[in-house]
Design an enzyme around this catalytic site. Structure first.
Site, PDB file in Angstrom:
ATOM      1  N   ARG A  86     -28.093  43.131  21.924  1.00  0.00           N
ATOM      2  CA  ARG A  86     -27.331  41.904  21.723  1.00  0.00           C
ATOM      3  C   ARG A  86     -27.344  41.062  22.998  1.00  0.00           C
ATOM      4  NH1 ARG A  86     -23.219  45.502  18.965  1.00  0.00           N
ATOM      5  NH2 ARG A  86     -22.270  45.638  21.021  1.00  0.00           N
ATOM      6  N   ASP A 130     -25.773  37.481  25.022  1.00  0.00           N
ATOM      7  CA  ASP A 130     -24.563  36.666  25.071  1.00  0.00           C
ATOM      8  C   ASP A 130     -24.847  35.207  24.766  1.00  0.00           C
ATOM      9  OD1 ASP A 130     -22.984  38.847  25.820  1.00  0.00           O
ATOM     10  OD2 ASP A 130     -23.383  38.538  27.952  1.00  0.00           O
ATOM     11  N   ARG A 139     -27.163  39.706  34.735  1.00  0.00           N
ATOM     12  CA  ARG A 139     -26.515  38.537  35.330  1.00  0.00           C
ATOM     13  C   ARG A 139     -25.708  38.911  36.571  1.00  0.00           C
ATOM     14  NH1 ARG A 139     -23.226  35.825  30.641  1.00  0.00           N
ATOM     15  NH2 ARG A 139     -22.530  34.544  32.405  1.00  0.00           N
TER      16      ARG A 139
END
Length: 297
Positions: free
Chosen positions: A77, A79, A224
């Protein structure tokens, strides 16, 4: 000799199927390679509060082509704001369709920001998430005095010059198998924070700086957070050894720097060879180099 009782297999839609078992009669398992620009999407996972997700768009389009309700599973998944060039999904269906219908047909029902690249019928034992043994991301940074008017939501801009050698030195401390608690989101739900990074390359590509990272799997916000810490090193705000100090503390608050989602791309998911999935260029179009070739280009 003690007797071992094996649990009886019960089929669950899109679920794992043990060796020696199959799908219920009439069902087929289809895998798709998917590309999307996440700039205006609310992430991959379907949400009750947001209709603009990759999963919601795909399930609506697939259900139309299949003429039945379709649900799906993805390799990983992503974001809101994050992109993909080689996301992999699978779904189970009773519909009999040629591969081109799952590509061209589904694409006619999707917004321009989401595209199916390929389709392949798979054996029952294939699972988009659990069969994957490696994933790779690329993070694109535009380091320049002013932000470009182009691709603003597809790269991360910084007005600072970045010291790539310092960033590479810092990145070297992350290679291998580690507890990445300091580099995962506080709301991450993974049972274990241990992951193995096999490559973390940083190189200029045209006017961009590309960071490429490969691992067996990733934690929530892991790429990130790593990028945010390395950019702080590149700006000269921290020394390269700080990357290791953050890692060793096993405390998310030790780093506290999360890079924006815009420059992040899921570019590759690897599966055992016997599944024979198509191999596509990692991309995005701004970075034509093959996977693992950034430093040699």
């Amino acid at each position: 000799m003690s007797q071992v009782t094996q649990r009886e297999y019960i089929y669950k839609p899109n679920g794992e199927v043990p060796e020696g078992e199959g799908l219920p009669e009439g069902l087929r398992r289809i895998a798709l390679g998917v590309e999307y620009c996440g700039a205006k999407l609310h992430g991959f996972q379907k949400q009750k509060s947001a209709s603009e997700t990759v999963q919601a768009h795909l399930e609506r389009a697939l259900s139309t082509i299949a003429a039945e309700d379709v649900t799906l599973v993805c390799a990983g998944r992503t974001d809101a704001g994050v992109h993909a060039t080689n996301q992999v999904i699978h779904f189970d269906t009773r519909a009999q369709r040629p591969d081109r219908a799952w590509v061209q047909g589904v694409n006619t029902k999707l917004p321009d920001s989401v595209r199916v690249r390929w389709a392949r019928e798979m054996p029952a034992q294939f699972h988009a998430r659990f069969s994957a043994h490696a994933r790779s991301y690329r993070y694109l940074i535009h380091s320049a005095p002013t932000r470009s008017a182009h691709s603003a939501a597809e790269v991360t801009w910084t007005q600072h010059s970045l010291d790539l050698e310092a960033m590479r030195e810092g990145a070297s401390y992350l290679i291998g198998r580690h507890d990445f608690t300091s580099y995962r989101a506080s709301q991450c739900q993974a049972k274990s924070p241990v992951r193995e990074i096999t490559r973390l390359d940083i190189a200029p590509v045209g006017q961009l700086i590309a960071l490429e990272i490969s691992a067996n799997a990733f934690l929530h916000h892991m790429v990130r957070n790593i990028t945010g810490v390395l950019m702080a090193v590149g700006r000269g705000e921290r020394s390269p050894i700080w990357v290791k100090e953050v890692l060793d503390q096993r405390d998310r608050s030790a780093g506290g720097v999360t890079a924006p989602p815009f420059g992040l791309y899921l570019v590759d998911v690897r599966y055992p060879d016997h599944f024979q999935l198509p191999q596509c260029e990692p991309g995005p179009l701004l970075v034509p180099q093959p996977l693992g070739a950034l430093l040699s280009s």
